[in-house]
Scaffold this active site. Sequence first.
Site, short mmCIF file in Angstrom:
data_model
loop_
_atom_site.label_atom_id
_atom_site.label_comp_id
_atom_site.label_asym_id
_atom_site.label_seq_id
_atom_site.Cartn_x
_atom_site.Cartn_y
_atom_site.Cartn_z
N THR A 14 -40.59 10.11 -40.48
CA THR A 14 -40.25 10.57 -39.26
C THR A 14 -39.69 11.70 -39.85
O THR A 14 -39.66 12.44 -39.39
CB THR A 14 -38.44 9.68 -38.81
OG1 THR A 14 -38.85 8.62 -38.65
CG2 THR A 14 -37.81 10.19 -37.74
N VAL A 134 -27.01 14.45 -46.39
CA VAL A 134 -25.58 13.91 -45.89
C VAL A 134 -25.96 14.42 -44.72
O VAL A 134 -25.81 16.11 -44.58
CB VAL A 134 -24.54 14.52 -46.65
CG1 VAL A 134 -23.21 13.86 -46.45
CG2 VAL A 134 -24.81 14.00 -48.59
N ILE A 138 -25.76 18.64 -40.32
CA ILE A 138 -25.06 19.41 -39.79
C ILE A 138 -24.86 20.13 -41.49
O ILE A 138 -25.47 18.99 -41.85
CB ILE A 138 -23.64 18.02 -40.12
CG1 ILE A 138 -23.42 17.98 -38.73
CG2 ILE A 138 -22.11 18.70 -40.56
CD1 ILE A 138 -22.39 16.60 -38.68
N GLU A 192 -30.68 -0.95 -37.70
CA GLU A 192 -32.02 -1.52 -38.85
C GLU A 192 -31.93 -2.99 -38.66
O GLU A 192 -31.21 -3.40 -37.19
CB GLU A 192 -31.56 -1.37 -40.09
CG GLU A 192 -31.59 -0.25 -40.47
CD GLU A 192 -32.97 0.74 -40.62
OE1 GLU A 192 -33.61 -0.04 -40.25
OE2 GLU A 192 -33.14 2.19 -40.89
N LYS A 207 -22.98 8.69 -48.85
CA LYS A 207 -22.87 9.63 -48.61
C LYS A 207 -21.32 10.35 -48.69
O LYS A 207 -21.45 12.32 -49.53
CB LYS A 207 -23.55 10.07 -47.93
CG LYS A 207 -24.55 9.11 -46.77
CD LYS A 207 -24.07 8.90 -44.84
CE LYS A 207 -25.90 9.54 -44.49
NZ LYS A 207 -25.83 8.75 -43.33
N1 NAP Z 1 -34.87 9.41 -40.27
C1 NAP Z 1 -34.19 9.88 -40.75
O1 NAP Z 1 -33.56 10.00 -39.46
C2 NAP Z 1 -32.92 10.81 -41.65
C3 NAP Z 1 -31.83 11.33 -42.37
C4 NAP Z 1 -31.26 11.82 -43.00
C5 NAP Z 1 -31.89 11.67 -44.01
N2 NAP Z 1 -33.28 10.32 -43.94
C6 NAP Z 1 -33.33 9.89 -45.60
O2 NAP Z 1 -35.13 10.69 -45.72
C7 NAP Z 1 -36.35 9.78 -46.03
C8 NAP Z 1 -37.28 9.45 -45.43
O3 NAP Z 1 -36.91 9.43 -44.25
P1 NAP Z 1 -37.92 8.76 -42.81
O4 NAP Z 1 -36.70 8.44 -41.49
O5 NAP Z 1 -38.83 10.10 -43.19
O6 NAP Z 1 -38.34 6.94 -43.58
P2 NAP Z 1 -39.95 6.78 -42.77
O7 NAP Z 1 -40.45 7.37 -41.80
O8 NAP Z 1 -39.72 5.40 -43.18
O9 NAP Z 1 -40.60 7.41 -43.93
C9 NAP Z 1 -41.54 7.39 -45.57
C10 NAP Z 1 -41.93 7.24 -45.93
O10 NAP Z 1 -42.61 7.55 -47.17
C11 NAP Z 1 -43.77 7.16 -47.63
N3 NAP Z 1 -43.90 6.53 -48.43
C12 NAP Z 1 -43.22 5.03 -48.85
N4 NAP Z 1 -43.20 4.71 -49.69
C13 NAP Z 1 -44.70 5.45 -50.19
C14 NAP Z 1 -45.08 5.15 -52.18
N5 NAP Z 1 -44.58 3.94 -52.56
N6 NAP Z 1 -45.99 5.93 -51.94
C15 NAP Z 1 -46.46 6.42 -51.27
N7 NAP Z 1 -45.63 7.23 -50.15
C16 NAP Z 1 -44.41 5.69 -49.95
C17 NAP Z 1 -44.34 6.59 -46.37
O11 NAP Z 1 -45.96 6.42 -45.80
P3 NAP Z 1 -46.77 5.31 -44.57
O12 NAP Z 1 -46.42 6.62 -43.80
O13 NAP Z 1 -47.46 5.75 -45.51
O14 NAP Z 1 -46.08 4.17 -43.95
C18 NAP Z 1 -43.62 7.78 -45.21
O15 NAP Z 1 -44.91 8.54 -44.64
C19 NAP Z 1 -35.11 8.61 -46.74
O16 NAP Z 1 -34.39 9.01 -47.71
C20 NAP Z 1 -34.18 8.96 -45.56
O17 NAP Z 1 -32.78 8.07 -46.48
C21 NAP Z 1 -33.20 10.04 -42.89
#
Ligand code: NAP
Length: 440
Positions: A14, A134, A138, A192, A207
């Site tokens: 994402t 966090v 923001i 989730e 956070k």
């Molecule tokens: N989503 C939000 O709104 C949001 C907001 C603030 C902070 N965050 C933080 O941002 C980070 C990412 O969140 P997200 O929502 O983007 O997560 P996500 O959609 O689950 O994406 C995770 C990515 O990491 C890859 N990945 C997972 N395990 C892996 C491994 N073992 N080796 C290599 N690549 C791996 C996945 O690969 P595949 O694509 O191949 O599955 C995917 O591309 C997290 O730390 C989260 O806490 C997210």
Amino acid sequence: MAEPLKVGLAGVGTVGAAVIRLLEQGHEKLAARCGRPIEVVAVSARSRGKKRDINIKKFRWFADPVALAADPSIDVLVEVIGRAGDPAKSTVETALAAGKPVVTANKALLAAHGHKLAALAERQGVALNFEASVAGGIPIVKTLREALNGNAFTRIYGILNGTCNYILSRMEEDRISFDECLREAQRLGYAEADPSFDVEGHDTAQKLSILASLAFGTKVDPAAIYVEGISSITLADLDAAAELGYRVKLLGVAVRTDAGIEQRVHPTMVPRESAIAQVMGVTNAVTVDALGLSPITLVGPGAGGTATAASIVSDLADVARGFRTPPFGRPVARMTAIRKAPMQRHEGGYYIRLLARDRPGSAATIARRLAQQQISLESIVQRHEIRAQGSGQPGRSNKPVPVILITYATSEDAVHRALAAVRRDRVISGRPQVIRIEKN
Ligand SMILES: NC(=O)c1ccc[n+]([C@@H]2O[C@H](COP(=O)([O-])OP(=O)(O)OC[C@H]3O[C@@H](n4cnc5c(N)ncnc54)[C@H](OP(=O)(O)O)[C@@H]3O)[C@@H](O)[C@H]2O)c1
């Protein structure tokens, strides 16, 4: 134009995909602002063949994010894999050890290893930027670390979890129960499949641990945080809050007190007219109190790919400009271990909802137990239900009577002792509901 800043992107989910889109859309503007373009050159994810709505074929592919982090073709690593352990941890460590700056959105990693990673970044003389970790979009990390760094912070508190704020807002606005709201949030993708990390307050605690560290110069320590979630909140509490001029929010609060730094996450009654009380739905907000400064509240999107990616791009822009500060706003050697203020010594107002047994003397016993702990009451609301026809005393029933108490400032310890005594006296049914009040 100077050489581009070459980005290695670990994770294209994402947030990672949104980073690619924003860097492409804002390419010219960013280059003008930073004096050099910022370009993704290589990516890593779990599966190369996964169907995605962005094209990653044009970037160099790394099956192993650690190899990406070590690769000489990248200038900076962006880690958006998530979770505290490997591969995220070893990926970030490898990049820093190789002398490459790191930008991450990973609150879990920072909460667990923030201090060590900051020390490594400092030894290597490179940036470790984490604005996105966090409250998503923001800019609270920069606000504490840079914009307000001349101020002595006294308290920082906020709505740091959109799922919880969405549930509490929906419960209040549409008069539906916690369980129904949670199911709806899951259906809409705001919660989730296993929501406990969010609704039990642990996401907020991670956070808060980062914010407390930035504000008070302490080592990141989520274990020092008192945590309570929102699953026990009922419509009766929200109604009573409204009646008494409050609104219930899940807050993360960090305060400097004489006993040390108090860090807590719990459902909180906030004055209905306060800035933070106006924040509804999935939106986040953080209020900062500092000496000689009226509270400042920042409100905005706490999650979502684009909002989070905007914070990452801003961190990358700092790297492109060659701007670097210590990750937590001061050299690691100047960060102190947290002197934790025990929760029993927390002082503040309390909302207490009891079910008093409807018999003579109950109210007097409750009042006596509170007085024994020097707890004074700001208000009492007692709701007698009208008794069913022909069942004895007019206007009374044998059912327990809800009693709502608002206390003046008292201590956590005093409230617990008074309520334990009331329960031993058998003048109430069930467990009392206790919600702390946070004044602005
Ligand atoms: N989503 C939000 O709104 C949001 C907001 C603030 C902070 N965050 C933080 O941002 C980070 C990412 O969140 P997200 O929502 O983007 O997560 P996500 O959609 O689950 O994406 C995770 C990515 O990491 C890859 N990945 C997972 N395990 C892996 C491994 N073992 N080796 C290599 N690549 C791996 C996945 O690969 P595949 O694509 O191949 O599955 C995917 O591309 C997290 O730390 C989260 O806490 C997210």
